[in-house]
Design a protein around this motif. Structure first.
Motif, PDB file in Angstrom:
ATOM      1  N   THR A 152       0.834  -1.196   0.000  1.00 46.49           N
ATOM      2  CA  THR A 152       0.000   0.000   0.000  1.00 46.49           C
ATOM      3  C   THR A 152       0.875   1.253   0.000  1.00 46.49           C
ATOM      4  O   THR A 152       2.005   1.243   0.488  1.00 46.49           O
ATOM      5  CB  THR A 152      -0.930   0.025   1.223  1.00 46.49           C
ATOM      6  OG1 THR A 152      -0.147  -0.114   2.407  1.00 46.49           O
ATOM      7  CG2 THR A 152      -1.952  -1.099   1.139  1.00 46.49           C
ATOM      8  N   LEU A 153       0.332   2.324  -0.562  1.00 48.04           N
ATOM      9  CA  LEU A 153       1.067   3.583  -0.641  1.00 48.04           C
ATOM     10  C   LEU A 153       1.008   4.330   0.685  1.00 48.04           C
ATOM     11  O   LEU A 153       0.021   4.251   1.418  1.00 48.04           O
ATOM     12  CB  LEU A 153       0.479   4.454  -1.749  1.00 48.04           C
ATOM     13  CG  LEU A 153       0.703   3.951  -3.178  1.00 48.04           C
ATOM     14  CD1 LEU A 153      -0.273   4.618  -4.136  1.00 48.04           C
ATOM     15  CD2 LEU A 153       2.137   4.205  -3.615  1.00 48.04           C
ATOM     16  N   GLY A 204       5.967   4.577  -6.667  1.00 51.24           N
ATOM     17  CA  GLY A 204       5.046   5.554  -6.102  1.00 51.24           C
ATOM     18  C   GLY A 204       3.911   5.901  -7.042  1.00 51.24           C
ATOM     19  O   GLY A 204       3.763   5.315  -8.121  1.00 51.24           O
ATOM     20  N   ASN A 205       3.120   6.899  -6.649  1.00 53.82           N
ATOM     21  CA  ASN A 205       1.966   7.299  -7.459  1.00 53.82           C
ATOM     22  C   ASN A 205       2.332   8.414  -8.434  1.00 53.82           C
ATOM     23  O   ASN A 205       3.504   8.804  -8.546  1.00 53.82           O
ATOM     24  CB  ASN A 205       0.803   7.710  -6.555  1.00 53.82           C
ATOM     25  CG  ASN A 205       1.131   8.933  -5.694  1.00 53.82           C
ATOM     26  OD1 ASN A 205       2.224   9.509  -5.784  1.00 53.82           O
ATOM     27  ND2 ASN A 205       0.182   9.344  -4.866  1.00 53.82           N
ATOM     28  N   ASP A 206       1.331   8.939  -9.148  1.00 54.20           N
ATOM     29  CA  ASP A 206       1.607   9.947 -10.166  1.00 54.20           C
ATOM     30  C   ASP A 206       2.103  11.257  -9.561  1.00 54.20           C
ATOM     31  O   ASP A 206       2.869  11.990 -10.190  1.00 54.20           O
ATOM     32  CB  ASP A 206       0.376  10.184 -11.045  1.00 54.20           C
ATOM     33  CG  ASP A 206      -0.868  10.536 -10.246  1.00 54.20           C
ATOM     34  OD1 ASP A 206      -0.825  10.471  -8.998  1.00 54.20           O
ATOM     35  OD2 ASP A 206      -1.893  10.880 -10.863  1.00 54.20           O
ATOM     36  N   VAL A 251      -1.704   0.548 -12.608  1.00 49.82           N
ATOM     37  CA  VAL A 251      -1.560   1.831 -13.287  1.00 49.82           C
ATOM     38  C   VAL A 251      -2.876   2.111 -13.997  1.00 49.82           C
ATOM     39  O   VAL A 251      -3.254   1.392 -14.922  1.00 49.82           O
ATOM     40  CB  VAL A 251      -0.394   1.812 -14.297  1.00 49.82           C
ATOM     41  CG1 VAL A 251      -0.352   3.122 -15.077  1.00 49.82           C
ATOM     42  CG2 VAL A 251       0.927   1.579 -13.578  1.00 49.82           C
ATOM     43  N   VAL A 252      -3.591   3.139 -13.546  1.00 47.25           N
ATOM     44  CA  VAL A 252      -4.902   3.465 -14.100  1.00 47.25           C
ATOM     45  C   VAL A 252      -4.793   4.753 -14.895  1.00 47.25           C
ATOM     46  O   VAL A 252      -4.357   5.776 -14.361  1.00 47.25           O
ATOM     47  CB  VAL A 252      -5.955   3.630 -12.980  1.00 47.25           C
ATOM     48  CG1 VAL A 252      -7.327   3.929 -13.577  1.00 47.25           C
ATOM     49  CG2 VAL A 252      -6.008   2.374 -12.129  1.00 47.25           C
ATOM     50  N   PRO A 253      -5.162   4.752 -16.187  1.00 45.45           N
ATOM     51  CA  PRO A 253      -5.095   5.979 -16.990  1.00 45.45           C
ATOM     52  C   PRO A 253      -5.905   7.098 -16.361  1.00 45.45           C
ATOM     53  O   PRO A 253      -6.945   6.873 -15.732  1.00 45.45           O
ATOM     54  CB  PRO A 253      -5.689   5.557 -18.337  1.00 45.45           C
ATOM     55  CG  PRO A 253      -5.508   4.074 -18.385  1.00 45.45           C
ATOM     56  CD  PRO A 253      -5.634   3.604 -16.962  1.00 45.45           C
ATOM     57  N   VAL A 254      -5.436   8.318 -16.556  1.00 42.29           N
ATOM     58  CA  VAL A 254      -6.089   9.468 -15.943  1.00 42.29           C
ATOM     59  C   VAL A 254      -7.353   9.868 -16.687  1.00 42.29           C
ATOM     60  O   VAL A 254      -8.275  10.429 -16.114  1.00 42.29           O
ATOM     61  CB  VAL A 254      -5.113  10.665 -15.895  1.00 42.29           C
ATOM     62  CG1 VAL A 254      -5.782  11.887 -15.285  1.00 42.29           C
ATOM     63  CG2 VAL A 254      -3.876  10.290 -15.106  1.00 42.29           C
ATOM     64  N   TYR A 285      -0.508   3.168  -8.767  1.00 43.41           N
ATOM     65  CA  TYR A 285       0.898   3.512  -8.962  1.00 43.41           C
ATOM     66  C   TYR A 285       1.106   4.161 -10.327  1.00 43.41           C
ATOM     67  O   TYR A 285       0.200   4.183 -11.168  1.00 43.41           O
ATOM     68  CB  TYR A 285       1.766   2.259  -8.854  1.00 43.41           C
ATOM     69  CG  TYR A 285       2.032   1.799  -7.440  1.00 43.41           C
ATOM     70  CD1 TYR A 285       3.268   1.992  -6.847  1.00 43.41           C
ATOM     71  CD2 TYR A 285       1.039   1.166  -6.693  1.00 43.41           C
ATOM     72  CE1 TYR A 285       3.523   1.565  -5.551  1.00 43.41           C
ATOM     73  CE2 TYR A 285       1.279   0.737  -5.397  1.00 43.41           C
ATOM     74  CZ  TYR A 285       2.524   0.938  -4.834  1.00 43.41           C
ATOM     75  OH  TYR A 285       2.772   0.525  -3.554  1.00 43.41           O
ATOM     76  N   ALA A 286       2.315   4.668 -10.542  1.00 44.91           N
ATOM     77  CA  ALA A 286       2.679   5.259 -11.831  1.00 44.91           C
ATOM     78  C   ALA A 286       4.105   4.852 -12.175  1.00 44.91           C
ATOM     79  O   ALA A 286       4.982   4.829 -11.299  1.00 44.91           O
ATOM     80  CB  ALA A 286       2.562   6.782 -11.778  1.00 44.91           C
TER      81      ALA A 286
END
Length: 421
Positions: A202-203, A299-301, A331-334, A363-364
């Motif tokens: 988890t982040l 990490g995240n975007d 990784v989920v597109p914005v 994540y990114a």
């Protein structure tokens, strides 16, 4: 984070040829028998060509090969000078694996088997032109549950040797490189507690002392723990990196200088955290670049945006067949459109992204990517998960990569490292 089996005290680098088709037995978690045919001679030549200060001079173009322009025009097709640099940094990581004591029955388990002065010579890097100036340790912030401790005999080492800092001191090599280079080399997962840290996917928010200043800037919990955790007897990896970088800048800041951080698997993740920490901590930081092999997401975007803002240059070597590069998280597109069987469904991705974000699992990917594939090499065993993640596999694939349209050279075109075997 390595996919492996039973560790031994010495890396086994002698392949078995009991069958016409090479089928290695993995006896070491990170430095197994070489995963491709006719491998030992090929590996010796490949290593010799990339660590003996005989690569083409980089001169005033060195910043391009360190990613000043994000390696634009150098990756597809792969520039030969950049190929040589990637392989060279990969061998520094291999030295970290070779120096680590994997023997769980040894009194020196999870430490470095060599002194600072002998580490590189003892691990095949005698002619690299570099000298180790600092050993690095990482401390796990988790403990094994008591019920596991009662049924398992696995050693529970909280702090372990994870890599080193080496400074280029050979004048001939400094001239070839166009500057004095400092390498930070980090190995992958080796201990039980490090595996537990890897599973904390988890982040979590970056601490204030790492300079993000945003609640939304988040990284993987376990990787951050390994970077910042400390004990009374052992400082954190973060403290050791900061201390040595400060010394290096003080000693060599008046001359052209670069910091090159390289790692494999878990080491790749820690390399990214280290690079970000250096560029945000030191206002007078030299150029900082990361060359990573088989690294997981970190990490995240928002963290990616902070990395880009800090000026950190990251080159990720990714094997399409390596599952470790596809985790953790998603990784989920914005964008706000999802497509299902040709029908666009507005809002579906936003809903899905929010659900996953609430789970702290979005994540990114960061930096620039050089994508290779085990399936394109005729020398590699297909479908072997461990082989796909192995560091030697990565260096083998980089050595043979030409471009996205020619992902691996034919035998007649190969470089001297693997030709005519």
């Amino acid at each position: 984070m390595t996919l492996s089996v039973t560790p031994t005290s010495q890396p086994n680098t002698s392949p078995s040829f009991s069958k016409p088709n090479f089928n290695p037995t993995f006896s070491h978690p990170t430095t197994p028998t070489l995963p491709f045919n006719k491998s030992q001679l090929a590996w010796d030549r490949l290593k010799s060509n990339s660590v003996e200060c005989n690569s083409p001079p980089l001169g005033h173009k060195w910043t391009q090969y360190q990613g000043i322009n994000h390696w634009e025009g150098l990756l597809d097709p792969l520039d030969d000078n950049l190929r040589a640099e990637i392989l060279r940094y990969g061998h520094f990581v291999e030295s970290a694996y070779r120096a680590f004591d994997f023997d769980t029955n040894s009194l020196t388990y999870a430490t470095c088997r060599f002194t600072e002065t002998s580490l590189l010579p003892q691990t095949g890097m005698r002619k690299s032109g570099y000298r180790v100036t600092k050993n690095l340790q990482a401390t796990c912030g988790v403990q094994l549950p008591s019920w596991i401790s009662s049924v398992s005999q696995l050693p529970r080492v909280q702090s372990s040797w994870i890599g080193y800092v080496a400074v280029c001191e050979d004048e001939k090599e400094i001239k070839r490189l166009g500057r004095r280079d400092v390498v930070i080399a980090l190995r992958g997962t080796a201990t039980c507690l490090e595996w537990l840290e890897n599973l904390r996917v988890t982040l979590t928010k970056l601490p204030d002392h790492m300079g993000c200043g945003s609640e939304e800037c988040m990284v993987e919990n376990g990787f951050l723990s390994l970077y910042v955790s400390k004990t009374g007897a052992c400082p954190s990896l973060q403290d050791m990196v900061r201390q040595e970088v400060a010394r290096v800048i003080q000693s060599y800041g008046h001359e052209p200088l670069s910091i090159s951080i390289t790692g494999h698997s878990l080491g790749a993740a820690l390399a990214i955290l280290s690079a970000y920490d250096i560029t945000t901590t030191f206002k007078n930081s030299p150029m900082v670049s990361v060359v990573s092999f088989g690294g997981p997401r970190v990490g995240n975007d928002k963290f990616r945006a902070q990395l880009e803002k800090s000026g950190t240059r990251i080159l990720r070597i990714v094997n399409s067949d390596d599952v470790i590069t596809k985790v953790p998280g998603l990784v989920v597109p914005v964008d706000d459109v999802a497509c299902n069987a040709g029908v666009h469904v507005a809002g579906l991705q936003t809903w899905f992204r929010k659900v996953v974000e609430d789970m702290q699992l979005v994540y990114a990917d960061v930096g620039q990517e050089l994508r290779v594939s085990s399936r394109e090499s005729p020398y590699l065993k297909k479908g072997d998960v461990a082989t796909c993640h192995d560091l030697k596999t990565y260096l083998h694939l980089v050595n043979g990569f030409v471009s996205s349209s020619c992902p691996y050279m034919s035998k007649t075109m190969q470089y001297p490292a693997e030709a005519s075997l």
